[in-house]
Each structure stands twice: as structure tokens, then as C-alpha cells.
Scaffold this motif. Sequence first.
Motif, short mmCIF file in Angstrom:
data_model
loop_
_atom_site.label_atom_id
_atom_site.label_comp_id
_atom_site.label_asym_id
_atom_site.label_seq_id
_atom_site.Cartn_x
_atom_site.Cartn_y
_atom_site.Cartn_z
N PRO A 69 -6.00 3.25 -7.13
CA PRO A 69 -5.12 4.42 -7.23
C PRO A 69 -5.08 5.21 -5.92
O PRO A 69 -6.05 5.26 -5.16
CB PRO A 69 -5.77 5.24 -8.34
N ILE A 70 -3.95 5.83 -5.69
CA ILE A 70 -3.80 6.74 -4.55
C ILE A 70 -4.47 8.06 -4.92
O ILE A 70 -4.31 8.57 -6.03
CB ILE A 70 -2.31 6.98 -4.25
N ALA A 71 -5.23 8.61 -3.99
CA ALA A 71 -5.88 9.90 -4.26
C ALA A 71 -4.83 10.96 -4.57
O ALA A 71 -3.74 10.96 -3.99
CB ALA A 71 -6.71 10.31 -3.05
N ASP A 72 -5.18 11.86 -5.48
CA ASP A 72 -4.25 12.93 -5.88
C ASP A 72 -4.23 13.99 -4.80
O ASP A 72 -5.01 14.96 -4.83
CB ASP A 72 -4.68 13.51 -7.22
N PHE A 73 -3.35 13.82 -3.84
CA PHE A 73 -3.27 14.70 -2.69
C PHE A 73 -3.11 16.15 -3.12
O PHE A 73 -3.71 17.07 -2.55
CB PHE A 73 -2.10 14.27 -1.81
#
Length: 262
Positions: A132-136
Amino acid sequence: MMISLPVDLPALEAGEPAAPEALVLHGGGGPRTVAPIVAHLAATMQVVAPTHPGWEGTARPGSISSIADLATGYLDRLLDRGERGVTVVGSSIGGWIALEMAVQAATDSRYSGLLSAVIDIDGVGVVVEGEPIADFFALDARGLAELAWHDPERGYIDPAALTDEQRAIQQGNGRTMAAIAAAMSDPGLLGRLAAIGVPTLMVWGDSDRIVTPAYGRALAAAVPRARFAEIPDAGHLPHLENPESVWRVVDPFLAEVTPRRA
């Protein structure tokens, strides 16, 4: 449908006008984050690094509501200028724009021949199962530095040290990101990458925890004949933390794939 970018869009420009062109696309941190790329490429290329609409206090036209729209806008601008064989270099969100441009250029005959190569530096934009892409948008300044930098102390910017103007620009950049790239990915993009027909290089910091090297390898595997290079001692912006290692993989790639102008 053509999408027109603002004619007065600010841009960093460097290099010789007769040299092959590179379009350098910044990520969420704005144009300053790609300034070293512009400076390095200017030795051999004509380099243009625009500020995306909605960043740094610029206006965002209502016609641009997604990364795909922004990619179309840049392609249309290249088309209007009569450009051919442009190398697109994108960092983070800029990498997402670059891949979307390459897909559109491969599937829309209007854009045939506009691009010659793509370099994606720690780009977001696809969904990779298990990575998953980090929750910016959930990260504070300290959390962002921890995930984005090999050396978090080098990347940390104390919000209290920002001026009111800097804080307003940062907040405006965040609102634009939320408007056009809220999920930091397009669920359908990974499957469309097989259409890309230009040479593609993925460059990844080995300490990136926004999008991990495993994410980058999966992205590279989805693009025909794409190459993958992992940069040691670097995070999400390897050209800032370990630039010499980045140039050692970028320069030979460009020497091989960049068309030479008479």
C-alpha cells in the motif's frame, strides 16, 4: 478533448534550445524538489520543469480534476509547440503523470511520436497488492520525514519555522493534491501500463517507505521492457539524498535512448 494549461504557468528552464528536450515533473513538494534534476540534465538537454496548476499559489483550471487530465494537458502543450521525442522525468506524483502521459501517447494517435522515454523516480499512481501507498494526508511533518527520507533529520521541516506565506503555499499544495490525487493511485492504471512503448526507467530509493522498492519493482514489471534501479541510502527523493548514484543510472539510460537533434 484538448485540455489547456494556463499560458503563464511558471517553469524552471535550463539548457540549450537545440538540445533534446526533457520535461521534468515535480511531486507534492513542488518544483524546488526537482531543481537538482533540472540542473543536472541541463548539461546535455533542453529542460523544462513546469509548476503544476494549483501548486505554489497558481490557479487550477476547472478542466483539470485528475492526474489523467493533467497528463493530457501536458501532452496537448507539447503537441501545440510541435515537440517530438521528449523525455519525461517525473518524481513521486510527477512519476504518475509521466506514466499516464506515456499510456495516452501510446493509445491516442494525436500524440504519436511526442515522447521518446520515461524516467519514473519513486512514482505513485498504481495499486500494488500487498504494497500500500502510505497515507500522505494522515502524516504530520515528522511522520512524513520518517517515511520519505533515509535520513529523517535531513528531511524534517519544523512547521513552526515556516512563514505565513510558506504555510499558505503548503496548504494550497495539499488542497490541490487532495482534489486531483486523493487516493494517490488510479486502480485501473497498472493494467494499462502494458501499452507503453517507449523505453522506461524506474529509479527507487532503497529506504522509501511512501512507496517501497517492492512497489517499484511491481510497477516496472507492468511496463514492457522497463528497467529498475535501486538507489542506496536514499528515500522517496533519491536525487536529493544520493544524487550521484541517481546520475550513474540515469545518464547511461539517457545516452542510449535520447534522440539527437541535428
